[in-house]
Scaffold this motif. Structure first.
Motif, PDB file in Angstrom:
ATOM      1  N   GLY A  63      31.970  45.309  46.280  1.00 37.66           N
ATOM      2  CA  GLY A  63      32.641  44.448  45.313  1.00 37.66           C
ATOM      3  C   GLY A  63      32.854  45.072  43.948  1.00 37.66           C
ATOM      4  O   GLY A  63      33.450  44.461  43.070  1.00 37.66           O
ATOM      5  N   ASN A  64      32.373  46.289  43.751  1.00 31.03           N
ATOM      6  CA  ASN A  64      32.545  46.987  42.472  1.00 31.03           C
ATOM      7  C   ASN A  64      33.515  48.152  42.627  1.00 31.03           C
ATOM      8  O   ASN A  64      33.643  48.711  43.716  1.00 31.03           O
ATOM      9  CB  ASN A  64      31.198  47.527  41.974  1.00 31.03           C
ATOM     10  CG  ASN A  64      30.234  46.410  41.659  1.00 31.03           C
ATOM     11  OD1 ASN A  64      30.576  45.455  40.969  1.00 31.03           O
ATOM     12  ND2 ASN A  64      29.017  46.518  42.175  1.00 31.03           N
ATOM     13  N   LYS A  68      40.471  45.672  35.504  1.00 34.00           N
ATOM     14  CA  LYS A  68      39.562  45.626  36.649  1.00 34.00           C
ATOM     15  C   LYS A  68      39.982  44.574  37.675  1.00 34.00           C
ATOM     16  O   LYS A  68      40.072  44.858  38.869  1.00 34.00           O
ATOM     17  CB  LYS A  68      38.123  45.367  36.185  1.00 34.00           C
ATOM     18  CG  LYS A  68      37.118  45.350  37.315  1.00 34.00           C
ATOM     19  CD  LYS A  68      35.709  45.135  36.789  1.00 34.00           C
ATOM     20  CE  LYS A  68      34.706  45.095  37.930  1.00 34.00           C
ATOM     21  NZ  LYS A  68      33.337  44.902  37.448  1.00 34.00           N
ATOM     22  N   ALA A  69      40.249  43.368  37.230  1.00 33.70           N
ATOM     23  CA  ALA A  69      40.617  42.287  38.154  1.00 33.70           C
ATOM     24  C   ALA A  69      41.888  42.625  38.927  1.00 33.70           C
ATOM     25  O   ALA A  69      41.964  42.415  40.144  1.00 33.70           O
ATOM     26  CB  ALA A  69      40.791  40.971  37.393  1.00 33.70           C
ATOM     27  N   GLN A  79      42.169  43.302  42.951  1.00 28.63           N
ATOM     28  CA  GLN A  79      43.152  42.542  43.734  1.00 28.63           C
ATOM     29  C   GLN A  79      44.012  43.483  44.575  1.00 28.63           C
ATOM     30  O   GLN A  79      44.253  43.234  45.754  1.00 28.63           O
ATOM     31  CB  GLN A  79      44.037  41.711  42.792  1.00 28.63           C
ATOM     32  CG  GLN A  79      44.905  40.719  43.490  1.00 28.63           C
ATOM     33  CD  GLN A  79      44.150  39.445  43.799  1.00 28.63           C
ATOM     34  OE1 GLN A  79      43.029  39.242  43.370  1.00 28.63           O
ATOM     35  NE2 GLN A  79      44.751  38.592  44.579  1.00 28.63           N
ATOM     36  N   GLU A  80      44.468  44.567  43.964  1.00 29.32           N
ATOM     37  CA  GLU A  80      45.290  45.540  44.690  1.00 29.32           C
ATOM     38  C   GLU A  80      44.497  46.204  45.807  1.00 29.32           C
ATOM     39  O   GLU A  80      45.019  46.427  46.901  1.00 29.32           O
ATOM     40  CB  GLU A  80      45.838  46.597  43.728  1.00 29.32           C
ATOM     41  CG  GLU A  80      46.884  46.071  42.771  1.00 29.32           C
ATOM     42  CD  GLU A  80      47.409  47.142  41.836  1.00 29.32           C
ATOM     43  OE1 GLU A  80      47.911  48.158  42.335  1.00 29.32           O
ATOM     44  OE2 GLU A  80      47.284  46.969  40.611  1.00 29.32           O
ATOM     45  N   LEU A  81      43.240  46.522  45.544  1.00 26.79           N
ATOM     46  CA  LEU A  81      42.409  47.152  46.569  1.00 26.79           C
ATOM     47  C   LEU A  81      42.111  46.206  47.718  1.00 26.79           C
ATOM     48  O   LEU A  81      42.037  46.626  48.871  1.00 26.79           O
ATOM     49  CB  LEU A  81      41.101  47.673  45.964  1.00 26.79           C
ATOM     50  CG  LEU A  81      41.229  48.926  45.110  1.00 26.79           C
ATOM     51  CD1 LEU A  81      39.930  49.188  44.358  1.00 26.79           C
ATOM     52  CD2 LEU A  81      41.619  50.123  45.950  1.00 26.79           C
TER      53      LEU A  81
END
Length: 158
Positions: free
Chosen positions: A19-20, A41-42, A46-48
């Motif tokens: 999750g990181n 970061k968010a 989301q893209e990942l």
């Protein structure tokens, strides 16, 4: 250009680990790049998450990498990320998973001879001293079943 593409175009590999965000090589990040990652970061997460790699395929690839002794987390993350994005990379990686040694422990793992199918104990109880049926030790030498060691021929008892 999205935030993920922007940081990747700067020469970094980005993946999700627990999750990181994991960025490699992290040591090459400049302060402005670190700030960019924090502020986006968010979006990057989301893209990942849009990257699709099934858990079953992920586990097959991880088991194969473990069986060949791959421990470099950057390489592992890069491969998993690429497999999630690129169907051809996934097919290539999965073609290698069938070549993983069967019933063989990774070389980094410490094993005991008494748990190996090659170990032939001198005792009825199966422990104590014995010999190696795989020829790791010559007939003039004996080994103790409880001795911890690293072994290329180790094979779990069935």
């Amino acid at each position: 250009m999205g935030a993920l593409a922007k940081i990747e175009s700067a020469g970094f590999n980005v993946s999700l680990v627990g999750g990181n965000l994991a960025v490699s090589p992290a040591s090459n990040l400049t302060q402005p790049q670190k700030e960019f990652l924090r502020s986006h970061k968010a979006e990057i997460i989301q893209e990942l998450k849009a990257v699709t790699l099934s858990e079953a395929d992920r586990q097959k690839i991880l088991l194969y990498l473990d069986s060949i002794g791959e421990t470099d987390q950057d390489i592992i993350n890069d491969l998993l990320t690429e497999c999630g994005r690129n169907p051809n990379a996934l097919a290539w990686a999965l073609s290698w998973t069938d070549r993983a040694p069967v019933n063989q422990q990774p070389l980094q793992q410490v094993v005991t001879c008494r748990n190996c199918s090659h170990f032939k104990s001198f005792n009825a109880h199966g422990g104590g001293a014995g010999t190696c049926g795989a020829g790791v030790w010559t007939a003039s030498n004996c080994l103790w079943g409880a001795t911890e060691r690293r072994c290329e021929t180790y094979k779990t008892k069935a």
